[in-house]
Write a protein that holds these residues in place. Structure first.
Motif, short mmCIF file in Angstrom:
data_model
loop_
_atom_site.label_atom_id
_atom_site.label_comp_id
_atom_site.label_asym_id
_atom_site.label_seq_id
_atom_site.Cartn_x
_atom_site.Cartn_y
_atom_site.Cartn_z
N ARG A 88 64.20 111.04 -14.94
CA ARG A 88 63.16 110.40 -15.75
C ARG A 88 61.83 111.15 -15.66
O ARG A 88 60.77 110.57 -15.43
CB ARG A 88 62.96 108.94 -15.30
CG ARG A 88 64.24 108.14 -15.16
CD ARG A 88 63.94 106.73 -14.74
NE ARG A 88 65.16 106.02 -14.37
CZ ARG A 88 65.20 104.74 -14.06
NH1 ARG A 88 64.11 104.01 -14.05
NH2 ARG A 88 66.35 104.16 -13.73
N ARG A 116 62.88 106.89 -24.87
CA ARG A 116 62.86 105.50 -25.33
C ARG A 116 63.57 104.59 -24.32
O ARG A 116 63.14 103.46 -24.07
CB ARG A 116 63.53 105.39 -26.70
CG ARG A 116 62.71 105.97 -27.84
CD ARG A 116 63.45 105.86 -29.16
NE ARG A 116 63.61 104.47 -29.56
CZ ARG A 116 64.35 104.09 -30.61
NH1 ARG A 116 65.02 105.01 -31.31
NH2 ARG A 116 64.44 102.83 -30.94
N ARG A 126 61.26 104.15 -21.28
CA ARG A 126 60.04 103.37 -21.52
C ARG A 126 60.30 101.96 -22.04
O ARG A 126 59.36 101.19 -22.23
CB ARG A 126 59.15 104.13 -22.51
CG ARG A 126 58.63 105.44 -21.93
CD ARG A 126 57.97 106.30 -22.97
NE ARG A 126 57.47 107.55 -22.38
CZ ARG A 126 56.99 108.57 -23.07
NH1 ARG A 126 56.94 108.50 -24.40
NH2 ARG A 126 56.56 109.66 -22.45
N ALA A 127 61.58 101.61 -22.28
CA ALA A 127 61.89 100.28 -22.79
C ALA A 127 61.45 99.21 -21.79
O ALA A 127 61.71 99.31 -20.59
CB ALA A 127 63.38 100.15 -23.06
N GLU A 128 60.79 98.20 -22.29
CA GLU A 128 60.30 97.12 -21.44
C GLU A 128 61.04 95.81 -21.69
O GLU A 128 60.87 94.84 -20.94
CB GLU A 128 58.80 96.91 -21.65
CG GLU A 128 57.97 98.13 -21.22
CD GLU A 128 56.48 97.90 -21.37
OE1 GLU A 128 56.09 96.84 -21.90
OE2 GLU A 128 55.71 98.77 -20.94
N THR A 129 61.86 95.75 -22.73
CA THR A 129 62.65 94.56 -23.03
C THR A 129 64.06 94.98 -23.40
O THR A 129 64.31 96.14 -23.77
CB THR A 129 62.05 93.75 -24.19
OG1 THR A 129 62.17 94.52 -25.40
CG2 THR A 129 60.58 93.42 -23.93
N GLU A 188 64.18 96.35 -26.97
CA GLU A 188 63.78 97.76 -27.11
C GLU A 188 64.90 98.68 -26.63
O GLU A 188 65.15 99.74 -27.22
CB GLU A 188 62.50 98.01 -26.31
CG GLU A 188 61.26 97.34 -26.87
CD GLU A 188 60.03 97.59 -26.03
OE1 GLU A 188 60.14 98.32 -25.01
OE2 GLU A 188 58.96 97.06 -26.37
N LYS A 225 68.91 100.70 -16.64
CA LYS A 225 67.78 99.90 -17.13
C LYS A 225 68.22 98.44 -17.32
O LYS A 225 67.48 97.51 -16.97
CB LYS A 225 67.30 100.48 -18.46
CG LYS A 225 65.91 100.02 -18.86
CD LYS A 225 64.84 100.72 -18.04
CE LYS A 225 63.45 100.42 -18.55
NZ LYS A 225 62.41 101.12 -17.78
N GLU A 241 68.27 96.76 -14.03
CA GLU A 241 66.93 96.40 -13.56
C GLU A 241 66.41 95.15 -14.26
O GLU A 241 65.70 94.34 -13.65
CB GLU A 241 65.98 97.57 -13.77
CG GLU A 241 66.30 98.77 -12.90
CD GLU A 241 65.50 100.01 -13.29
OE1 GLU A 241 64.73 99.93 -14.27
OE2 GLU A 241 65.66 101.05 -12.62
N PHE A 242 66.76 95.00 -15.54
CA PHE A 242 66.36 93.79 -16.27
C PHE A 242 67.09 92.55 -15.73
O PHE A 242 66.53 91.46 -15.70
CB PHE A 242 66.66 93.94 -17.76
CG PHE A 242 65.74 94.88 -18.49
CD1 PHE A 242 64.46 95.15 -18.00
CD2 PHE A 242 66.15 95.49 -19.66
CE1 PHE A 242 63.61 96.01 -18.69
CE2 PHE A 242 65.29 96.34 -20.35
CZ PHE A 242 64.02 96.61 -19.86
#
Length: 596
Positions: free
Chosen positions: A236, A271, A274-277, A280, A319, A322-323
Motif C-alpha cells: 500500500r 481505490r 482508500r475505500a472507507e466504506t 466504496e 479491507k 478490517e471493516f
C-alpha cells in the motif's frame, strides 16, 4: 487447387511471401479413396502431407492400435521427415485430398525460417508461443528497472530541518527525499511534511528524521517493473527505493511506473486502499472484470494476470476483513482463502472459499457476528456464497488451532472421498489478514499428518482420474452438445495430481505452476514434461477465460465449444489433452493406483 492452401494456419503463417510462392510451386495434389493406405510402416518418406479435405487415421499395424485421426489443415507424417521412414500406417477413412510437399522443400523451409522450424522442433509450450505472439502490454510486463525508468534519489541528512526539506522538494520538483540517520536510510514524502506541519503543528526547525519512515521497501535494479508494481500494491505504498546490490541508486514512483502501463490497475489498487466504506470498496471491485479483459486483450500472459488479480483480491478481502472484525480480534485470529483463490489461480470471481483459524481460548461463538458480516461484505463485493458452505460464517470452517488439528487427524483416519475433498480444500491456504503464524501452524499440521501415509496419498491422487479425458478412441477431441468441460477434462486432473505429489513431498507452496517447478527440482518430473504440463494448464486457463469473458465475465462457466475454436487452437487443445492423459498414466504408476 493450390489457391486453397491455408497459409493462415500455423506454421505456414510464418512464411514470407517468397516462401509461400515456393510452397505453391513445389506442392502437388494427391487423391486417396476411402480405405486406401497412404503410408506403410517402414516405407521411405519423401513428402509431407497437408490435408485439404477428408480424414486420415494413424495406426500401429501389428498391435492394431489407433494413435490419432487427422483432418482439414492437419499435417502428417512429421516424424518421418526427420527419420526418413514411416513408423506407423496412415489410412484414408473417407475420400481424401492432400497437398503433397516434397521433404526436401520442407527441410529447406526449416533451414531458412527459424519460426517455421520452431513449430516442429518445440513442444506444446513452444507452439503456444508461435501461435499466440504477445502484444504491446507484455513489453511492460517484461521491462526491467533501469536508469530510464527511475529517478535519482536526493539524499539528505536526518538533521536537515523540515523547512529546508520542503524547499528542496519544491525547487527540484520532487515527491520524496531519502533521509540518512544513524546509518539507516528512510523516506520522506511531501505528504509527510504536510501532515507534520499542518496536522501535528511541528516547527520548521525540527529535524526531518523524526518524520521519515525508516521501514524502507526496496527493489533491485534489473528486477521487473511488474514486480515493483506488485510490491507497491501489497504494501500500500506509492514509491519504492531502488538498490544496486546494497547501494541506493534511485527511487521508482508509482506515477513514473504507470506512465508505461496503460491498464490503470494502479487506480484500482489505490481505490481499494482508500475505500472507507463497503460501498466504496464494492465500486472498486466492480471494475476487476474490466481490468482482466483489458490485460487479456493487450496480450498479457495469464500467469502475470493471475498474479496481479491475486494481489488485488487480497487487498479487497483484507479491507473487508478490517471493516467486519473489530481491531481487538486482528491478532487473535487469521483469515485465509482456499481453493483456486488459495492457489492464486482465480481470475474472475467465482464463489467464496475461506476459513478462520482462531487462537486457543477464542471461541467461534464470540466472533460469529463478525464472520457473518465478513461473508455479507464479500457477497457485496461480487463473491457469491459457496454452495458447499466453505466460508467463515460456517462454524465448520472457523475453529481454533487445536480444533483444526483434531479435525485434520479425523479426516486423515477416515480416508473417504469426503475427507479427501476436505483435505484438498484445506491443503492450499493463503493468508489474508490477522495473525499469519496461525495459518502457517495449521499448514504444518496438515503436512505432518499426511506424511508417509501411502494409501491415503494413493487414494487422494486417484481423484485426479475421476473424470475421463475428453479424447475419442482415435485420439481426437470428444464433442458433446453441452460443450467440453475444461475444468473436469483438463484443469482438475492436473491441479489434483500435482496437489497429491506436493503433499507427498511436503511442499508448502500452493500454486500449481510453482509446485510443478519444485517437483521438477526434486526430479519427480523431467524438465520437458514439466514444461508441457505447465503449458497445458495455462492453455486450459486461457480457453476458459476467453469463454468466460465472451459470456460477460461469468466466472462459473467452465465449458467451451472446441468446434468454435480456430484450427490451431484446436490442435493445441488436442495436444494438451494428450499431455493430461500421459500425466494420469504417470500418476497411476507413481501412486500404484488400481483402476477397476
Amino acid at each position: 487447387m493450390q489457391d486453397q492452401f491455408n497459409f493462415d494456419h500455423p506454421p505456414f503463417n510464418t512464411l514470407s511471401p517468397e516462401q509461400r510462392q515456393d510452397v505453391l510451386d513445389q506442392t502437388d495434389i494427391a487423391y486417396f479413396r476411402r480405405g486406401e493406405t497412404i503410408l506403410r510402416p517402414g516405407q521411405l518418406v519423401d513428402a509431407l502431407y497437408i490435408i485439404l479435405k477428408g480424414v486420415v487415421e494413424e495406426r500401429h499395424a501389428e498391435r492394431n492400435e489407433i494413435y490419432a485421426q487427422y483432418t482439414t489443415d492437419d499435417l502428417f507424417d512429421i516424424r518421418g521427415q526427420f527419420d526418413g521412414e514411416c513408423r506407423h500406417g496412415y489410412v484414408a477413412l473417407e475420400e481424401t485430398l492432400c497437398f503433397v510437399l516434397p521433404t526436401q522443400a520442407f527441410l529447406t523451409l526449416m533451414t531458412d525460417n527459424p519460426d517455421f522450424a520452431a513449430w516442429f522442433q518445440q513442444d506444446l509450450q513452444g507452439r503456444q508461443q508461435v501461435a499466440g505472439p504477445q502484444k504491446n502490454l507484455s513489453e511492460f510486463i517484461l521491462t526491467r528497472i533501469d536508469n530510464g525508468n527511475i529517478q535519482p534519489a536526493m539524499v539528505i541528512d536526518g538533521q536537515t530541518s523540515l523547512y529546508q526539506a520542503t524547499l528542496l522538494l519544491k525547487s527540484h520538483h520532487l515527491e520524496s527525499l531519502i533521509v540518512t540517520h544513524d546509518g539507516s536510510f528512510g523516506m520522506l514524502t511531501g505528504t509527510d511534511l504536510l501532515y507534520g506541519a499542518v496536522l501535528e503543528e511541528r516547527p520548521g526547525t525540527e529535524p526531518v528524521h523524526r518524520l521519515a519512515s525508516f521501514n524502507l521497501i526496496s527493489v533491485q535494479k534489473g528486477d521487473f517493473l511488474f514486480n515493483a508494481l506488485m510490491l507497491m500494491i501489497r504494501h500500500r505504498i506509492e514509491r519504492v527505493a531502488v538498490k544496486e546490490q546494497e547501494q541506493l541508486v534511485g527511487i521508482l514512483e508509482m506515477t513514473q511506473l504507470l506512465s508505461q502501463f496503460s491498464t490503470h490497475s494502479h487506480v484500482l489498487g489505490l481505490r481499494i486502499l482508500r475505500a472507507e466504506t463497503i460501498d466504496e470498496l464494492a465500486e472498486a471491485a466492480a471494475t476487476l472484470t474490466m481490468l482482466v479483459e483489458n490485460l487479456h486483450n493487450n496480450g498479457v500472459r495469464l500467469p502475470f494476470i493471475m498474479k496481479l488479480l491475486a494481489s488485488l483480491n487480497e487487498q479487497l478481502m483484507r479491507k473487508a476483513f478490517e471493516f467486519a472484525f473489530p481491531a481487538r480480534y486482528h491478532q487473535r485470529l487469521a483469515l485465509m482463502v482456499l481453493g483456486s483463490e488459495g492457489r492464486g489461480e482465480q481470475i474472475l470471481k467465482t464463489d467464496q472459499d475461506n476459513a478462520l483459524v482462531l487462537e486457543e481460548g477464542l471461541t467461534e461463538t464470540e466472533i460469529r457476528p463478525y464472520a457473518a458480516q465478513f461473508s455479507r461484505h464479500l457477497e457485496r463485493l461480487g463473491y457469491p456464497p459457496c454452495p458447499g458452505k466453505v466460508m467463515v460464517n460456517n462454524p465448520e470452517w472457523a475453529r481454533d488451532i487445536g480444533a483444526w488439528q483434531r479435525q485434520i487427524e479425523q479426516w486423515v483416519h477416515q480416508n473417504s472421498p469426503h475427507s479427501h475433498m476436505q483435505l484438498a480444500i484445506l491443503s492450499e491456504p493463503h493468508f489474508i489478514a490477522g495473525r499469519e503464524s496461525l495459518v502457517r501452524q495449521l499448514q504444518r499440521q496438515l503436512l505432518e499428518a499426511v506424511q508417509g501415509r501411502e494409501l491415503l496419498l494413493s487414494e487422494f491422487a486417484a481423484q485426479a482420474l475421476r473424470f475421463h479425458t475428453p479424447l475419442t478412441f482415435f485420439g481426437d477431441i470428444k464433442h458433446s452438445e453441452q460443450g467440453l468441460d475444461i475444468k473436469r477434462g483438463g484443469i482438475f486432473p492436473i491441479v489434483q495430481g500435482v496437489r497429491a505429489l506436493a503433499l507427498e513431498q511436503g511442499l508448502t507452496d500452493t500454486g500449481t505452476l510453482e509446485r510443478v517447478r519444485l517437483l521438477t527440482e526434486r526430479h519427480i518430473f523431467e524438465p520437458d514434461f514439466a514444461d508441457n504440463l505447465s503449458a497445458a494448464l495455462i492453455l486450459f486457463w486461457q480457453l476458459r477465460l476467453e469463454r468466460q469473458l465472451a459470456r460477460g465475465g461469468d466466472g462459473l462457466n467452465q465449458r467451451i465449444d472446441p468446434a468454435a475454436l480456430p484450427r490451431h487452437h484446436r490442435d493445441l487443445l488436442r495436444h494438451a489433452l494428450h499431455v493430461v492423459k500421459k500425466f494420469k498414466q504417470r500418476l497411476e504408476i507413481h501412486f500404484q493406483i488400481r483402476i477397476l
